[in-house]
Design a protein around this motif. Structure first.
Motif, PDB file in Angstrom:
ATOM      1  N   CYS A 224      59.476   1.263   1.680  1.00 16.97           N
ATOM      2  CA  CYS A 224      59.021   2.641   1.860  1.00 16.97           C
ATOM      3  C   CYS A 224      58.253   3.151   0.638  1.00 16.97           C
ATOM      4  CB  CYS A 224      60.231   3.531   2.140  1.00 16.97           C
ATOM      5  SG  CYS A 224      59.808   5.257   2.373  1.00 16.97           S
ATOM      6  N   PHE A 225      57.048   3.637   0.881  1.00 22.42           N
ATOM      7  CA  PHE A 225      56.223   4.221  -0.193  1.00 22.42           C
ATOM      8  C   PHE A 225      55.135   5.053   0.475  1.00 22.42           C
ATOM      9  CE2 PHE A 225      53.033   3.527  -3.812  1.00 22.42           C
ATOM     10  CZ  PHE A 225      53.668   4.425  -4.654  1.00 22.42           C
ATOM     11  N   SER A 226      54.846   6.197  -0.139  1.00 22.02           N
ATOM     12  CA  SER A 226      53.895   7.104   0.521  1.00 22.02           C
ATOM     13  C   SER A 226      52.660   7.374  -0.332  1.00 22.02           C
ATOM     14  CB  SER A 226      54.580   8.429   0.829  1.00 22.02           C
ATOM     15  OG  SER A 226      54.726   9.167  -0.366  1.00 22.02           O
ATOM     16  N   PRO A 227      51.553   7.723   0.294  1.00 20.72           N
ATOM     17  CA  PRO A 227      50.342   8.064  -0.457  1.00 20.72           C
ATOM     18  C   PRO A 227      50.574   9.267  -1.375  1.00 20.72           C
ATOM     19  CG  PRO A 227      50.063   8.552   1.896  1.00 20.72           C
ATOM     20  CD  PRO A 227      51.325   7.775   1.757  1.00 20.72           C
ATOM     21  N   ARG A 228      51.372  10.197  -0.916  1.00 17.48           N
ATOM     22  CA  ARG A 228      51.647  11.398  -1.709  1.00 17.48           C
ATOM     23  C   ARG A 228      52.366  11.046  -3.010  1.00 17.48           C
ATOM     24  NH1 ARG A 228      50.730  16.210  -1.400  1.00 17.48           N
ATOM     25  NH2 ARG A 228      49.613  15.721   0.510  1.00 17.48           N
ATOM     26  N   LEU A 229      53.400  10.201  -2.879  1.00 20.86           N
ATOM     27  CA  LEU A 229      54.155   9.766  -4.050  1.00 20.86           C
ATOM     28  C   LEU A 229      53.247   8.969  -4.981  1.00 20.86           C
ATOM     29  CD1 LEU A 229      56.828   9.663  -5.496  1.00 20.86           C
ATOM     30  CD2 LEU A 229      57.517   7.743  -4.053  1.00 20.86           C
ATOM     31  N   ALA A 230      52.426   8.101  -4.399  1.00 19.92           N
ATOM     32  CA  ALA A 230      51.489   7.297  -5.196  1.00 19.92           C
ATOM     33  C   ALA A 230      50.586   8.206  -6.018  1.00 19.92           C
ATOM     34  CB  ALA A 230      50.659   6.412  -4.278  1.00 19.92           C
ATOM     35  N   TYR A 231      50.093   9.235  -5.367  1.00 16.84           N
ATOM     36  CA  TYR A 231      49.188  10.153  -6.036  1.00 16.84           C
ATOM     37  C   TYR A 231      49.900  10.890  -7.165  1.00 16.84           C
ATOM     38  CZ  TYR A 231      46.340  14.236  -6.884  1.00 16.84           C
ATOM     39  OH  TYR A 231      45.620  15.221  -7.484  1.00 16.84           O
ATOM     40  N   GLU A 232      51.139  11.286  -6.922  1.00 16.60           N
ATOM     41  CA  GLU A 232      51.908  11.980  -7.973  1.00 16.60           C
ATOM     42  C   GLU A 232      52.147  11.072  -9.173  1.00 16.60           C
ATOM     43  OE1 GLU A 232      55.432  13.556  -6.072  1.00 16.60           O
ATOM     44  OE2 GLU A 232      54.199  14.795  -4.749  1.00 16.60           O
ATOM     45  N   LYS A 236      50.630  11.777 -12.958  1.00 17.16           N
ATOM     46  CA  LYS A 236      51.484  11.857 -14.147  1.00 17.16           C
ATOM     47  C   LYS A 236      51.008  10.890 -15.200  1.00 17.16           C
ATOM     48  CE  LYS A 236      55.847  13.396 -12.272  1.00 17.16           C
ATOM     49  NZ  LYS A 236      56.927  12.860 -11.477  1.00 17.16           N
ATOM     50  N   LYS A 237      50.739   9.664 -14.768  1.00 18.25           N
ATOM     51  CA  LYS A 237      50.296   8.624 -15.685  1.00 18.25           C
ATOM     52  C   LYS A 237      49.003   9.063 -16.393  1.00 18.25           C
ATOM     53  CE  LYS A 237      49.756   3.882 -16.495  1.00 18.25           C
ATOM     54  NZ  LYS A 237      50.587   3.898 -17.687  1.00 18.25           N
TER      55      LYS A 237
END
Lengths: 244, 244
Positions: A224-232, A236-237
């Motif tokens: 499980c992994f989402s585009p929204r989380l990826a973007y966040e 941050k990075k």
DNA sequence: GCCTAGGTCCCGTAT
DNA sequence: ATACGGGGCCTAGGC
């Protein structure tokens, strides 16, 4: 506005690369990849500066008839009305628009150099995983991205902590049965080419019930992994990078 | 036109169900299924009577930002400019448009009851085959169409002259590797449900090289047939029917 | 030109 | 609500 005046607006707009907007009553016939007839009614006709054409009804997201950029436009007044023939060679197709009444016809010189930035796409998920493979699984090492096998492209090719090849297929939306089939196909190709059975991991924000049960049968793993989380994560990075 | 006047046009257009067209300089931010920023530039903003929203740049078929029908629109003037907030609950998303300059803002009461007829689609291919199964293979008898197995739909289920079950999958365009996988999946489901291995026939105007070689391996048969030919057959039949 | 794959795909339809 | 499949899908990228 009468048809002759509208024709004049259209012709001058076309020759000067303006964007033309006509509001009026019209009908249209399209022949090419399919064949369609649109009966008379009030619509919005847009001819953009790259000669893309849109006929919009008063409702709905999609144009009812259109041509993508690059058509040749022939405009004239006949006994039917103001006739626009918009055609292209490849694929061979023609959109014939007959305007019978014009409520408004204007052209505008639009200057648009504004940047368009979009995020939270599959691309961001890929970038986040490449940056931190642990998102998928601890100890994973990325080998290659967009690896081409035959005519196909594998999102990410990696190696797990035990040295086994891992194929990763990323989806920005809920994974479907088709997505499971896709990664299995990739695995078949990889095995043919590299001679070793790879693990298959489908990365998506969720998975449909049928896809989940098919993935069990075909030994496809799900993470499980989402585009929204990826973007966040990426934001941050990037934010941190500024201070390093 | 000044912003206050444009706001007035928009508000009255919204409340009376008109189609609104604004030409002007604007920027926009979208957050929902993805996230995007569109910097300032000249664009065409369309608000249809069903509250679908389109922002079109001066080139390209596609809108750069949009909302499908059914959003809630909040319009007001702030220090930024004329701000339109277009949001919906499901999926949760918002498109915020800031118009800073208005070249034109008009609304139109468009009456469009014109019929739209389209042909030469997959549907026509299906109809032609149901009407004359010999198109696919002599002696074929149609059993069922749009048969649902699980969550999937099989275009046509038939029986051949030797009594074997035949699955037919129709494509209006050149068949791809994915199409071959799809019909194999259907076959697996049919076998599970009916206990017999079906034949698999892919009907399409052409087939890609990779799809053809995969179809050999997976025992998928290919029959050439096009939406255009299907439409011609159906038109002739209809023409004849008038005299019978 | 062909082929692959993504998309804020949209859209209809069935459950 | 979820799921599936079509579409004149369009568009980008590779060969």
């Amino acid at each position: 506005m009468d048809l002759a005046e509208a024709l004049e607006k259209i012709m001058s707009g076309l020759s000067s690369g303006r964007t033309i907007i006509v509001v009026g009553s019209m009908h249209a016939h399209y022949a090419g990849r399919s064949t369609s007839w649109l009966a008379e009614g009030d619509r919005l006709l847009i001819i953009k500066s790259d000669k893309s054409i849109l006929i919009h009804r008063p409702t709905g997201y999609e144009p009812v008839n259109w041509q993508p950029p690059g058509v040749v436009i022939n405009a004239q007044i006949t006994e039917e009305g103001l006739v626009l023939e918009c055609s292209r060679k490849s694929p061979p197709e023609i959109l014939r628009i007959v305007i019978t009444e014009v409520y408004s016809a204007e052209s505008y010189r639009l200057v648009d150099n504004g940047e368009f930035i979009i995020h939270a796409r599959e691309e961001d998920m890929k970038a986040a995983i490449i940056n931190s493979p642990d998102i998928v699984e601890p100890g994973l090492r990325i080998v290659e991205t967009e690896r081409r096998i035959g005519d196909e492209y594998i999102d990410i090719l990696a190696v797990d902590s035990s040295g086994q090849i891992v194929i990763i297929e990323i989806k920005r939306k809920r994974a479907t049965r088709r997505d499971v089939e896709q990664i299995v196909d990739y695995a078949t190709q990889v095995e043919k080419e590299l001679g070793r059975k790879p693990r298959k991991i489908l990365v998506a924000p969720s998975i449909s019930k049928e896809a989940a049960s098919l993935s069990m049968v075909l030994r496809v793993e799900y993470k499980c992994f989402s585009p929204r989380l990826a973007y966040e994560i990426l934001s941050k990075k990037k934010g941190l990078d500024r201070f390093l």
